[in-house]
Design an enzyme around this catalytic site. Structure first.
Site, PDB file in Angstrom:
ATOM      1  N   PRO A 132      45.229  43.044  34.718  1.00  0.00           N
ATOM      2  CA  PRO A 132      45.001  44.224  33.875  1.00  0.00           C
ATOM      3  C   PRO A 132      46.169  44.423  32.899  1.00  0.00           C
ATOM      4  O   PRO A 132      47.325  44.439  33.310  1.00  0.00           O
ATOM      5  CB  PRO A 132      44.934  45.389  34.871  1.00  0.00           C
ATOM      6  CG  PRO A 132      45.092  44.817  36.226  1.00  0.00           C
ATOM      7  CD  PRO A 132      45.436  43.376  36.120  1.00  0.00           C
ATOM      8  N   GLU A 133      45.842  44.529  31.636  1.00  0.00           N
ATOM      9  CA  GLU A 133      46.864  44.763  30.615  1.00  0.00           C
ATOM     10  C   GLU A 133      46.815  46.226  30.191  1.00  0.00           C
ATOM     11  O   GLU A 133      45.994  46.987  30.691  1.00  0.00           O
ATOM     12  CB  GLU A 133      46.601  43.842  29.418  1.00  0.00           C
ATOM     13  CG  GLU A 133      46.779  42.357  29.727  1.00  0.00           C
ATOM     14  CD  GLU A 133      48.236  41.971  29.951  1.00  0.00           C
ATOM     15  OE1 GLU A 133      49.124  42.777  29.615  1.00  0.00           O
ATOM     16  OE2 GLU A 133      48.489  40.880  30.475  1.00  0.00           O
TER      17      GLU A 133
END
Ligand code: ZN
Length: 269
Positions: free
Chosen positions: A2-3
């Protein structure tokens, strides 16, 4: 992994719990990246949530006197379920239970973390973080000043979390393509105009990703949903030896700081 856009989307999905009372926290597995402290359970019971937001990739759930700080690590996800739904998935490590619904923390690789912090701004995980890329503090002057004294390649500089947070590997390559700046360029040589273009491109790429994320919000409610892992249209990342979308030149790959880096040698100088 997840960014920042995925984390921002997660924050928006759980924002409905603002002003609600957290009844209790249940931890099924304490062994995350750091062992989950008992305070996470004991000090949050029946506490009302004041605000939900994020700092870098840390999800912040604020109470009056403390803040729950959740990091999704490499593979963490949050999902929302009715309290009456008793189904569980493998790797559901924590539940945050409210009156009607609960937030479930699922993390296959267990690099995520859950902390309760009294003053989160002063905690060692948060204190040294750089500016937020979508804030006004990340502007042409800020980036140009950083570049002036740096011998790092520009892509590496953009990924320094103590300078600016949340520009992950994919987003760094994509932003530099949009800005027409080569990722290997030494920061010192970045011009004022280039710094301006880079700042605008970073914001554009992140905002686009967040708007893609907006379309996935409903997935936070389904057990098999895949919230927060967006499929983006990429110009350069992962496209080695494929034609550039702008000039048909072949995209090149180099390794910078052990990270795969992609660019078009014709479009980016
Ligand atoms: Zn090109």
């Amino acid at each position: 992994m997840p960014e920042l856009p995925e984390v921002e989307t997660t924050v928006r999905a759980i924002n409905k719990f603002k002003s609600k009372t957290l009844k209790k926290v249940v931890i099924h597995n304490r062994n995350l990246r750091w062992k989950v402290d008992n305070e996470v359970i004991s000090k949050t019971q029946n506490k009302k949530i004041k605000e939900i937001n994020r700092r870098a990739k840390y999800i912040l759930i604020h109470f009056n006197l403390s803040t729950l700080v959740i990091h999704l690590g490499m593979s963490g996800k949050l999902r929302i379920q009715n309290v009456s739904d008793n189904y569980f998935k493998k790797h559901d490590h924590a539940e945050f239970i409210f009156e009607n619904e609960k937030i479930i923390f699922n993390d296959i690789r267990r690099f995520g973390s859950i902390h309760l912090m009294d003053k989160y701004e002063e905690h060692k995980l948060i204190k040294y973080l750089g500016v937020e890329p979508l804030s006004e503090s990340f502007n042409q002057k800020y980036l140009f000043d950083l570049c002036k004294s740096s011998n790092l390649q520009i892509k590496k500089l953009l990924m320094e979390q103590t300078k600016v947070v949340g520009i992950g590997n994919i987003y760094a390559s994509e932003s530099l393509f949009l800005a027409k700046v080569r990722p290997t360029k030494i920061s010192k040589k970045i011009t004022n105009a280039e710094a301006d273009k880079i700042v605008k491109s970073v914001k554009e790429v992140l905002k686009n990703a967040i708007s893609v994320g907006g379309t996935t919000l409903k997935d936070f409610y389904s057990a098999d949903g895949n919230p927060g892992y967006f499929t983006l249209e990429l110009n350069v990342y992962g496209r080695e030896n494929q034609e550039c979308n702008l000039c048909k030149n072949l995209i090149q790959k180099v390794v910078l700081g052990q990270r795969a880096t992609f660019f078009c040698s014709k479009c980016q100088n």
